[in-house]
Structure formats: C-alpha cells, structure tokens
Enzyme design. Structure first.
Site, PDB file in Angstrom:
ATOM      1  N   ALA A   1       0.830  -1.190   0.050  1.00 18.39           N
ATOM      2  CA  ALA A   1      -0.092  -0.035  -0.073  1.00 18.39           C
ATOM      3  C   ALA A   1       0.994   1.249   0.055  1.00 18.39           C
ATOM      4  O   ALA A   1       2.013   1.251   0.458  1.00 18.39           O
ATOM      5  CB  ALA A   1      -0.818  -0.004   1.219  1.00 18.39           C
TER       6      ALA A   1
ATOM      7  N   GLY B   1       0.848  -5.910   1.604  1.00 17.45           N
ATOM      8  CA  GLY B   1      -0.419  -6.149   0.731  1.00 17.45           C
ATOM      9  C   GLY B   1      -0.156  -6.936  -0.644  1.00 17.45           C
ATOM     10  O   GLY B   1      -0.692  -7.754  -0.965  1.00 17.45           O
TER      11      GLY B   1
ATOM     12  N   GLU C   1       0.428 -10.393   0.375  1.00 19.25           N
ATOM     13  CA  GLU C   1      -0.804 -10.988   1.127  1.00 19.25           C
ATOM     14  C   GLU C   1      -1.468 -11.324  -0.068  1.00 19.25           C
ATOM     15  O   GLU C   1      -2.330 -12.455  -0.052  1.00 19.25           O
ATOM     16  CB  GLU C   1      -1.598  -9.908   1.693  1.00 19.25           C
ATOM     17  CG  GLU C   1      -0.898  -9.638   3.253  1.00 19.25           C
ATOM     18  CD  GLU C   1      -1.735  -8.907   4.171  1.00 19.25           C
ATOM     19  OE1 GLU C   1      -2.150  -9.167   5.122  1.00 19.25           O
ATOM     20  OE2 GLU C   1      -1.669  -7.782   3.762  1.00 19.25           O
TER      21      GLU C   1
ATOM     22  N   GLU D   1       4.751  -4.671   7.589  1.00 18.40           N
ATOM     23  CA  GLU D   1       3.663  -3.708   8.350  1.00 18.40           C
ATOM     24  C   GLU D   1       4.091  -3.119   9.770  1.00 18.40           C
ATOM     25  O   GLU D   1       4.146  -2.104  10.014  1.00 18.40           O
ATOM     26  CB  GLU D   1       2.302  -4.370   8.274  1.00 18.40           C
ATOM     27  CG  GLU D   1       1.857  -4.334   6.843  1.00 18.40           C
ATOM     28  CD  GLU D   1       2.072  -5.710   5.818  1.00 18.40           C
ATOM     29  OE1 GLU D   1       3.255  -6.277   6.097  1.00 18.40           O
ATOM     30  OE2 GLU D   1       1.263  -5.827   5.154  1.00 18.40           O
TER      31      GLU D   1
HETATM   32  C1  LIG Z   1      -3.231  -5.543  -5.766  1.00 16.37           C
HETATM   33  C2  LIG Z   1      -2.498  -5.873  -4.748  1.00 16.37           C
HETATM   34  C3  LIG Z   1      -1.230  -5.125  -4.515  1.00 16.37           C
HETATM   35  C4  LIG Z   1      -1.156  -4.572  -3.242  1.00 16.37           C
HETATM   36  C5  LIG Z   1      -2.110  -3.211  -3.418  1.00 16.37           C
HETATM   37  C6  LIG Z   1      -1.856  -2.541  -2.053  1.00 16.37           C
HETATM   38  C7  LIG Z   1      -3.284  -2.522  -1.656  1.00 16.37           C
HETATM   39  C8  LIG Z   1      -3.505  -1.926  -0.239  1.00 16.37           C
HETATM   40  C9  LIG Z   1      -4.029  -2.913   0.445  1.00 16.37           C
HETATM   41  C10 LIG Z   1      -3.410  -3.564   1.825  1.00 16.37           C
HETATM   42  C11 LIG Z   1      -2.515  -2.903   2.595  1.00 16.37           C
HETATM   43  C12 LIG Z   1      -1.509  -3.475   3.019  1.00 16.37           C
HETATM   44  C13 LIG Z   1      -0.530  -2.982   4.087  1.00 16.37           C
HETATM   45  C14 LIG Z   1       0.719  -2.749   3.285  1.00 16.37           C
HETATM   46  O1  LIG Z   1       0.937  -3.156   2.235  1.00 16.37           O
HETATM   47  S1  LIG Z   1       1.660  -1.668   4.275  1.00 16.37           S
HETATM   48  C15 LIG Z   1       3.007  -1.222   3.123  1.00 16.37           C
HETATM   49  C16 LIG Z   1       4.027  -2.241   3.069  1.00 16.37           C
HETATM   50  N1  LIG Z   1       5.119  -1.757   2.240  1.00 16.37           N
HETATM   51  C17 LIG Z   1       6.030  -1.342   2.551  1.00 16.37           C
HETATM   52  O2  LIG Z   1       6.037  -1.094   3.889  1.00 16.37           O
HETATM   53  C18 LIG Z   1       7.309  -0.869   1.781  1.00 16.37           C
HETATM   54  C19 LIG Z   1       8.059   0.307   2.023  1.00 16.37           C
HETATM   55  N2  LIG Z   1       9.021   0.541   1.239  1.00 16.37           N
HETATM   56  C20 LIG Z   1      10.226   0.003   1.100  1.00 16.37           C
HETATM   57  O3  LIG Z   1      10.541  -0.932   1.725  1.00 16.37           O
HETATM   58  C21 LIG Z   1      11.227   0.398  -0.044  1.00 16.37           C
HETATM   59  O4  LIG Z   1      10.844   1.928  -0.417  1.00 16.37           O
HETATM   60  C22 LIG Z   1      11.265  -0.508  -0.968  1.00 16.37           C
HETATM   61  C23 LIG Z   1       9.868  -0.668  -1.609  1.00 16.37           C
HETATM   62  C24 LIG Z   1      12.265  -1.721  -0.726  1.00 16.37           C
HETATM   63  C25 LIG Z   1      12.293   0.354  -2.093  1.00 16.37           C
HETATM   64  O5  LIG Z   1      13.549   0.707  -1.660  1.00 16.37           O
HETATM   65  P1  LIG Z   1      14.389   1.684  -2.432  1.00 16.37           P
HETATM   66  O6  LIG Z   1      14.356   1.034  -3.810  1.00 16.37           O
HETATM   67  O7  LIG Z   1      15.453   1.884  -1.688  1.00 16.37           O
HETATM   68  O8  LIG Z   1      13.444   2.835  -2.572  1.00 16.37           O
HETATM   69  P2  LIG Z   1      13.250   4.062  -1.550  1.00 16.37           P
HETATM   70  O9  LIG Z   1      12.798   3.376  -0.278  1.00 16.37           O
HETATM   71  O10 LIG Z   1      13.992   5.232  -1.462  1.00 16.37           O
HETATM   72  O11 LIG Z   1      11.805   4.476  -2.155  1.00 16.37           O
HETATM   73  C26 LIG Z   1      11.542   5.294  -3.323  1.00 16.37           C
HETATM   74  C27 LIG Z   1      10.594   6.254  -3.065  1.00 16.37           C
HETATM   75  O12 LIG Z   1       9.211   5.527  -2.993  1.00 16.37           O
HETATM   76  C28 LIG Z   1       8.670   5.869  -1.966  1.00 16.37           C
HETATM   77  N3  LIG Z   1       7.770   4.545  -1.481  1.00 16.37           N
HETATM   78  C29 LIG Z   1       8.303   3.225  -1.371  1.00 16.37           C
HETATM   79  N4  LIG Z   1       7.537   2.513  -0.917  1.00 16.37           N
HETATM   80  C30 LIG Z   1       6.432   3.300  -0.730  1.00 16.37           C
HETATM   81  C31 LIG Z   1       5.170   2.877   0.049  1.00 16.37           C
HETATM   82  N5  LIG Z   1       4.687   1.600   0.270  1.00 16.37           N
HETATM   83  N6  LIG Z   1       4.187   3.964   0.080  1.00 16.37           N
HETATM   84  C32 LIG Z   1       4.539   5.216  -0.273  1.00 16.37           C
HETATM   85  N7  LIG Z   1       5.561   5.523  -0.567  1.00 16.37           N
HETATM   86  C33 LIG Z   1       6.627   4.559  -0.882  1.00 16.37           C
HETATM   87  C34 LIG Z   1       9.651   6.295  -0.879  1.00 16.37           C
HETATM   88  O13 LIG Z   1       9.174   7.051   0.123  1.00 16.37           O
HETATM   89  C35 LIG Z   1      10.665   7.184  -1.989  1.00 16.37           C
HETATM   90  O14 LIG Z   1       9.866   8.266  -2.287  1.00 16.37           O
HETATM   91  P3  LIG Z   1      10.535   9.627  -2.591  1.00 16.37           P
HETATM   92  O15 LIG Z   1      11.270   9.236  -3.762  1.00 16.37           O
HETATM   93  O16 LIG Z   1       9.798  10.599  -2.612  1.00 16.37           O
HETATM   94  O17 LIG Z   1      11.486   9.877  -1.384  1.00 16.37           O
END
Ligand SMILES: CCCCCCCC/C=C\C=C\CC(=O)SCCNC(=O)CCNC(=O)[C@H](O)C(C)(C)COP(=O)(O)OP(=O)(O)OC[C@H]1O[C@@H](n2cnc3c(N)ncnc32)[C@H](O)[C@@H]1OP(=O)(O)O
Length: 735
Positions: free
Chosen positions: A70, A110, A113, A133
């Site tokens: 998400a 997600g 999941e 999460e």
């Molecule tokens: C249809 C099915 C698909 C599911 C869709 C979602 C549906 C939602 C429903 C359910 C919810 C479920 C709960 C969750 O999913 S909670 C979120 C769980 N995910 C995370 O915690 C992932 C967090 N992100 C990371 O660990 C890293 O960013 C990673 C993805 C591994 C990438 O790392 P890296 O390559 O080092 O890049 P950055 O970390 O610098 O990220 C780049 C930019 O992207 C932004 N970012 C990354 N992940 C998210 C996110 N989940 N939400 C919002 N923004 C995100 C990050 O802030 C950077 O932004 P910026 O360039 O502005 O600094």
C-alpha cells in the site's frame, strides 16, 4: 492495471486461454489511487471468473516489480486504505480457476498478501518478499497473519511478521512460501504453470482451509516467543499485536482469526505509534535529499566514485569503519602509527570480519576479506598516495588531527577526499591545515561503527557540494543513513545530547538516583538511560573534553565555585567520579557497580547513594523527591529546545534531520518518531510552558530558557511539523 487474454509464448498448439492481471506499481505515487487498484483487481478477477474462455489466471506486477504494498501515506488519510484487501485475497483464493502469482522484484505487505490468496507462487531468483507492516506500526491486515502461519508454520511466520524483514527468493523457497524459483522470465513461467494446472483440484491449495501446522508444544513455544518479541519491541505495540494475531491463528478457526486480526489492526491504525513510525519511514528518505543554506543540494551535486579508501587509526571506531568498508566491498587500507598498534588493530578487525562473515553466511551471502586487494594493513603514509578517500579515526584531539590532515594534504592525490571521524571538533579548523579545504568533511560514525546506521556528515565553510554528495553516497553504499548537518560544537546529535545529560546530572544533585533517571527514560523507550550509557561509553571521555575546555582540571582558575562556570550552573559530579577512578564499565565502577572491570551488568551502587547524599550535604542542597514527569520533561524538553536552536541556526535543514539522527544514533524509540516529532505530539505550547516553568525555578541554567524559534512557532499558532521551517524567517507581530 491492465488485463487481457494472454497466450503464453512457446506453448503447444492448443493455445489455452488465460488472463494476466497486472497489479500495482513498485512506488505508489503520493496519492496513489490504491482503492482504484483494488477495484481494478477485483473487477479483473470477476471478469476472469465469468468468462468461460478463461481457464487460468496469473497475477504479476508492472515493470518487473510485483508490489511494494500500500501507499503508506494512505494510512493517515481519512479514507484509510488497506482494509479492503482481505476480501479480494479471499476472492482470489475462492477462484475455481487456478491463480498463479508471478513474483518479480519485490512483493511486500499487501502485495505479498495478494500472493497468499493465489494457489501457486513462482518467484524470480532475485525477488525479495516480506510483510514489513510491523515496521510502520501495523500488522498484515489482509488476512496475512492467518494465511502465512498455515503456509510456512508458526515459527517462520512469527519471525517474518514480527520483524518485517525481507527474505530472498531462495529463503522463501526453503520455507515453502513460494513453490518455484526461476531464473528466466517469471511471468512466462507462471503462465506455463497456470496452463498445466487447468482442471486440477485446488482445494488443498486454499490456505484458509488448511490447519496451522502443529508444534510438539505450541503453548510453551508461544510463551517463550512472546517474551522475545516484547523484549525486542521495547514499548512498540505492533510486534506484540502481530504476535497476538498469529496466536489467534493457532487457536481459532480462520474466520475468527481474521476477525481478531481486523480488531488488532484497528487498534494499531489509530495508535499514535503507527503515525510516528510512518513519519520515520518518510523522514529517513527525506534526509537523502540534502541541501545547505548556501544553496548546494543533492539535485545538482554529483558524487565521485570511491574505488579505494583508507582508514587512519585502528581504535574502536577505526576497526568498525574498516569493517563497514570491507562489507561495502570498497578496497581499504588500514593505517596505524606503529607495528604494535597495527597488529592489535589487525587482530581486532579480523575478528569483527569473521563474525560478520558468519552472520552473512547464514543469509546465504559471502564476505571476502582475506584478499590483500580488498584489505591491506600498513604503517607507512606512502600507501595512501592512490586512495580516493581517507577517513581519519584517531583520538579526539585537535592538535593530532591537524598534524594528520597536514600530512594527508601533502601525500594524498589532489582529488582525494579527506574525512575526519569526530563527534564535536571544528571541521573548519581541521580543514585549515590542508591545501584542499573544499575536500575536507566530517564523518561522525557511531559506535560500534559496523553496526550503527547513523553517519552524521558535517560540511565546513569550504566543503564543496561534490564532497558532500560523495560522503552521502559512501553512507548509502555502507548501508548507513547519512544526515548532512552544519559545523558547530557537537554538531546535531551531541549538541542535543549535552543538555539532556546535563539535566540528568542536575537531577542527581537535587535528589534522584542514577537508576531512577535511567528507568524513566528507558520506560519512555530509550534503549539505555543516560547513566548506563555514560558507564558504557566511559566517563573519562567527557572528563577529558571538559579538561580541554578548561571546565575542570589543572587549568581551572583557582577560586572557581564548584557548582558554577561562567556564571551558570555546573555539576562537578562526573568529574568527582573520574577523580576516584570510576570510569564506568571499563573500571567496574561508574554511576553503577559491575561484577568486574569490563563487566556489563549494571547494579545500583550503595556507594553512589551515600556519595550523593554527602555531596548534597556539602553543598547544602535539600534532597527532594523528584517525580517521573519532572525527570522526563527536564531531560527531553531541554534536548528538544536545543533542537529548535539548531533549526533556527540552519545547522540542520529540517526537523526530520534531527529525528533521523536521534532514532539511528542515540537509541531514541522509533515508535515515538524522534524528538521533534514527539514535540509536535506533546504540543509546542505545552513544551514552552514547561520550559518556562523550569527556567524560572533554575534561572542559572540557560538550556532551560525556551528557544526563540520555539516561542515563535507557538506564537504562530503551533503549526504542524511539516510547516515549521517556513516560519523561520517570517515576521511574527506576537513576539
Ligand atoms: C493488488 C495488490 C497489490 C497491493 C496493493 C496495495 C493494496 C493496499 C491494501 C493493503 C495494505 C496492506 C499493507 C501494506 O502493504 S503496508 C506497506 C508495506 N510496504 C512497505 O512497507 C514497503 C515500504 N517501502 C520500502 O521498503 C522501500 O521503499 C522499497 C519498496 C523496498 C524500495 O526501496 P528503495 O529502492 O531503496 O527506494 P526508496 O525506499 O528510496 O523508495 C523510493 C520512493 O518510493 C517511496 N515509497 C516506497 N514505498 C512506498 C510505500 N509503500 N508507500 C509510499 N511511498 C513509498 C519512498 O518514500 C521514496 O519516495 P521519494 O522518492 O519521494 O523519497
């Protein structure tokens, strides 16, 4: 999201029809229409189900990435997301047509999941998976806490869910999280598998119908696991609630477990901790985008490649820095002043590297450090001629550092960068003895340097943007969080720490005991209280610095009052302990007593109690009872107050910087978001009022006098933290 018929390449002539559902992108944009993604997924599945020509389904991500889950920002919006995914996962699972997940890149939260609802999972060899999460204060709320233990068993699920760690495809295969790992095109492999599955029974692949695998003694296992989870969590709610959700899976039918999961998820979602942890997630990324008051910025500065580095000094810090560089695969030369020091340092470094290699092997990685091209030990400065960057990590002494920098300036190639590992010294003064001050920068590592994530990067008056960019790049390669800050005594971290520790000592003078103060701050969530910390670091370190500053020791002017310096309150307590040889753990005695010199178990010391009481008698201080609130407020609010001054002076470019420094370098509890975030949750008017109160009681303590910037923000109506910096130069007619 797109969907359509997909004919797998290289198939036989029957050309079985199927659907490929493409799901959310890796980086959801700020206001990612997550609900729209979910809707599209649901619609796609329903259409696939209704279309008799569709026989099987594969789900994959866009651009070779499955899903990062998400958009985290969505959790703090009024229209909270995440709650709608569970029914969609169930819908996938119920499909009568085989559904295969093709996991490439990452499948997190997600995203993972969704794959647990699929009947089969294929991962690319380089894919990473996880349920992170917990790290943003939540739990996998789309039935993940109920499906994962059914798939891979309770111990593995507990580990993955309560730590949030990412796992590799090979580990996922070993655990049974994925059915197959491929090196080729994952989507094509998934399509091939989906085709093979057409017409086969799927009941046994529906995780919600499976029992949780039994353990010989589940109850005892869970009891022990809870103790470990709580110990690691240190006051953070999410790991324990993740545990409760998994426990429910072991005790209740699937549907009841899902209800419990939802109930726990809602508790977390509305807890302040989730908000703080999500703030910390973005703060860590915000500090990568550094700027300086002179206009230098990450946008325009480019780092130079570091092909070879050197470390000078193999004391505790130098050893950790060498280890970090080797782990980052940067060839390194380690230098000491003579063979005796070199041999001691070499042994210590090799031991650290062996331990690191063992840890890495457990994760399927290797560490090559026995190769002289990777790691070289020397005593002769001449070997530094071809290095691209030097990190000096000698004793914290200005004269010594200047001598070394002067030498480096003459020996190193002109384009080499010169870094000093200092926790407080003036970068400009060090740079002044070189012919290249633009390439001199402070790199303040934290002990143990191969473990601690923080790297404070201090630019001086002449430091070039390229030098800052290169140091930031180095931090990234070393898997550290680099925070760019300005040059002042103690920089950001130690400058804020100083009033905190000072208050802790003043509290002892007034009536507290070291263990009382430590307990309050450890209950707040600090990994270690100020007195245990001081014993660990060694009281002699601060003593030496105070002697250098003329605050104590032989240079102190005769007749100076014991409890005053420069007209302000001073506590000689730490100096008195040092004079008695109580340096902390290393001498077996400090603010606490230890089992032996070098011992680690701190025990309250009756000697200290009577020493404090005599001290109060000598100085006619009336012992009073000090409650927990006062301990917390005086220690934390002075630290925060200093933070406001730092922001006002432009030493850091935003409150996130201070928070990232404190979370990653000073054991500040992440679930409280960092000191400045915490201040915003307490409310700036409350902090101001308390500082004013304490300052009136202790007028001789300038650190208790509210910062002008704090006062201004309160006068401006207590704006949200994101807006603070925009008020810095605005006029306030209320002041
Ligand atoms: C249809 C099915 C698909 C599911 C869709 C979602 C549906 C939602 C429903 C359910 C919810 C479920 C709960 C969750 O999913 S909670 C979120 C769980 N995910 C995370 O915690 C992932 C967090 N992100 C990371 O660990 C890293 O960013 C990673 C993805 C591994 C990438 O790392 P890296 O390559 O080092 O890049 P950055 O970390 O610098 O990220 C780049 C930019 O992207 C932004 N970012 C990354 N992940 C998210 C996110 N989940 N939400 C919002 N923004 C995100 C990050 O802030 C950077 O932004 P910026 O360039 O502005 O600094």
């Amino acid at each position: 999201m797109s969907w359509g018929r997909h004919i797998a390449p290289g198939q036989d002539n029957r050309k079985l029809p199927e659907v490929q559902v493409v799901i959310s992108p890796l980086h959801p944009t700020r206001n990612s229409p997550c609900l729209a993604v979910l809707q599209a997924l649901e619609d796609g599945l329903k259409r696939a189900d209704a279309d008799p020509s569709v026989k099987a389904v594969t789900i994959c991500g866009e651009n070779g990435k499955f899903s990062a889950g998400a958009d985290i920002r969505g959790f703090s919006s009024p229209n909270k997301q995440g709650l709608g995914l569970g029914p969609i996962v169930s819908l996938i699972e119920r499909s009568e047509k085989p559904v295969v997940a093709a996991i490439e890149g990452i499948a997190l939260g997600g995203g993972l999941e969704v794959t647990l609802g699929c009947h089969y999972r294929i991962a690319h060899v380089q894919a990473r998976m996880g349920l992170p999460e917990v790290t943003i204060g939540l739990l996998p709320g789309a039935e993940g806490t109920q499906r994962l233990p059914r798939l891979i068993g309770v111990p593995a699920a507990l580990d993955i869910i309560t730590t949030g760690r990412h796992i590799s495809a090979s580990e996922a295969l070993k655990l049974g999280l994925v059915d197959e790992v491929v090196e080729e095109n994952t989507v094509e492999a998934a399509i091939r598998l989906a085709n093979r599955l057409i017409g086969q029974p799927l009941g046994h692949r529906r995780l919600s119908l499976k029992p949780v695998p039994k353990l010989p003694n589940m109850e005892a296992f869970l009891t022990e696991a809870l103790v470990k989870v709580k110990k690691r969590a240190q006051g953070c709610l999410a790991p324990e609630l993740c545990f409760q959700a998994i426990k429910a899976a072991t005790e209740q039918p699937f549907a009841d477990g899902v209800r419990k999961e939802r109930e726990l998820f809602n508790i977390l979602l509305t807890s302040g901790q989730a908000k703080a942890l999500q703030y910390a997630f973005f703060a860590e990324r915000a500090v990568e985008k550094w700027t300086t008051p002179s206009g230098a910025s990450w946008k325009t500065a480019s780092p130079q490649p570091i092909r070879k580095a050197a470390v000078i000094g193999l004391g505790t810090m130098g050893r950790g820095i060498v280890t970090s560089l080797v782990k980052a695969k940067i060839p390194v030369v380690a230098l000491e002043q003579d063979l005796e020091y070199l041999n001691t340092g070499r042994k210590a470094v090799m031991l650290l590297l062996e331990r690191e290699a063992m840890k890495m092997e457990q994760g399927g990685q290797t560490l090559d450090f026995n190769n002289p091209a990777r790691l070289q030990f020397a005593v002769d400065f001449d070997v530094l001629r071809d290095v691209d960057l030097v990190i000096e990590a000698v004793f914290e002494n200005m004269a010594l550092k200047k001598e070394i920098f002067n030498k480096l300036s003459r020996i190193c190639k002109p384009e080499a960068f010169l870094c000093t590992n200092t926790s407080a010294l003036n970068i400009d003064e060090i740079a002044s003895v070189t012919s290249r001050p633009q390439q001199v920068i402070g790199t303040h590592f934290f002990s143990p340097a191969h473990v601690m994530r923080l790297l404070e990067i201090i630019y001086g008056r002449h430091t070039s943007p390229t030098t800052i960019a290169t140091a930031m790049q180095l931090a990234k390669v070393m898997k550290k969080v680099g925070v760019v800050v300005g040059n002042c005594f103690g920089f950001v971290g130690n400058r804020m720490m100083f009033p905190y520790v000072q208050q802790a000592v003043f509290l002892l003078e007034e009536g507290s005991r070291p263990e009382d103060v430590d307990q309050v701050l450890e209950d707040f969530g600090f990994k270690i209280g100020p007195f245990r910390m001081s014993d660990l670091a060694g009281l002699d370190v601060g003593w030496r610095s105070r002697k250098d500053q003329g605050l104590t020791g032989p240079t102190l002017a005769p007749g100076t009052s014991a409890r005053q310096r420069h007209g302000y309150r001073y506590s000689p307590l730490p100096d008195l302990l040092c004079e008695k040889g109580r340096f902390g753990q290393k001498t077996g005695k400090g603010w606490y007593q230890y089992e032996k010199a070098g011992g680690r178990t701190a025990k309250p010391d009756p000697w200290i109690h009577s020493f404090l009481s005599e001290y109060r008698d000598t100085h006619q201080i009336k012992t009073r009872f000090i409650d927990q609130e006062e301990i917390l407020e005086r220690c934390l609010f002075t630290l925060i107050n200093e933070g406001f001054d730092i922001l006002a002076e432009g030493i850091a470019s935003g409150p996130e910087h201070l928070d990232v420094v404190y979370i990653n370098g000073y054991g500040w509890p992440k679930h409280r978001g960092g000191p400045m975030f915490y201040a915003s949750t307490v409310g700036l008017p409350n902090i101001l009022a308390k500082l004013q109160k304490y300052s009136e009681i202790h007028p001789d303590v300038p650190q208790l006098r509210p910062s002008a910037f704090l006062k201004k923000l309160v006068a401006m109506g207590n704006p949200p933290l994101n807006d603070w910096m925009s008020y810095l130069h605005r006029q306030s007619n209320k002041l």
